[in-house]
Write an enzyme that holds these catalytic residues in place. Structure first.
Site, PDB file in Angstrom:
ATOM      1  N   ASP A  30      63.561  -6.418  37.713  1.00  0.00           N
ATOM      2  CA  ASP A  30      64.496  -5.321  37.444  1.00  0.00           C
ATOM      3  C   ASP A  30      63.730  -3.994  37.448  1.00  0.00           C
ATOM      4  OD1 ASP A  30      67.527  -5.213  35.882  1.00  0.00           O
ATOM      5  OD2 ASP A  30      66.252  -3.419  35.821  1.00  0.00           O
ATOM      6  N   GLY A  93      79.558  -4.886  30.789  1.00  0.00           N
ATOM      7  CA  GLY A  93      78.414  -4.024  31.100  1.00  0.00           C
ATOM      8  C   GLY A  93      77.908  -4.157  32.525  1.00  0.00           C
ATOM      9  N   GLN A  94      78.724  -4.720  33.406  1.00  0.00           N
ATOM     10  CA  GLN A  94      78.290  -4.869  34.799  1.00  0.00           C
ATOM     11  C   GLN A  94      78.314  -3.526  35.515  1.00  0.00           C
ATOM     12  OE1 GLN A  94      80.549  -7.679  37.155  1.00  0.00           O
ATOM     13  NE2 GLN A  94      79.174  -7.494  38.907  1.00  0.00           N
ATOM     14  N   HIS A 100      74.898 -11.230  39.704  1.00  0.00           N
ATOM     15  CA  HIS A 100      73.476 -11.348  39.347  1.00  0.00           C
ATOM     16  C   HIS A 100      73.357 -11.827  37.913  1.00  0.00           C
ATOM     17  CE1 HIS A 100      74.759  -7.248  38.249  1.00  0.00           C
ATOM     18  NE2 HIS A 100      73.897  -7.351  37.242  1.00  0.00           N
TER      19      HIS A 100
END
Ligand code: AMP
Ligand code: ZN
Length: 114
Positions: A30, A93-94, A100
């Protein structure tokens, strides 16, 4: 999808720190790690979110879980543990609309999340 950042990573059109890849999925670091280990596991195929999976599509979620366990063993954090989480939709919260899972490890994570 041509304007999807994670499709571009899967297609090697933009750089990412890829640590594992197979026929079905890609695992990369990330960009803004929330823990010492913060990986994203994505299917190569574009699904906007978990909600768009149907029938056999759900096989990819098993592959993602299996990859997470394998990576936890390989990277040495299987004993201490980890969190595998999929944010779905706005309340979830996407932000990136390509399915993913976050694989977080390397510190004691809080619960419940904020
Ligand atoms: P989510 O809120 O579940 O949609 O999380 C999306 C994640 O993707 C965030 O943790 C971002 O830091 C991460 N992210 C966005 N763009 C990139 C990129 N180009 N490379 C790596 N991680 C990214
Ligand atoms: Zn995509």
């Amino acid at each position: 999808m041509s304007d999807c950042v994670f499709c571009k990573i899967a297609n090697k059109e933009i750089d990412a720190d890829i640590i594992y890849e197979d026929q079905h999925l890609v695992v990369f670091k990330d960009l803004k790690p929330a823990s010492p280990v913060h990986l994203l596991i994505i299917p190569k195929k574009h699904y906007p979110s978990l909600l768009e999976l149907n029938g056999d599509d759900f096989e990819i979620t098993g592959r993602i879980n299996a990859a997470a366990v394998r990576i936890a063993r390989d990277m040495g954090f299987v004993e201490k543990g980890f969190r595998l989480v999929c944010n779905c939709g706005s309340d979830g919260g996407q932000v990136v609309n390509h399915l993913h899972y976050h694989l977080l490890a390397g510190r004691e994570l809080q619960w419940p999340p904020g």
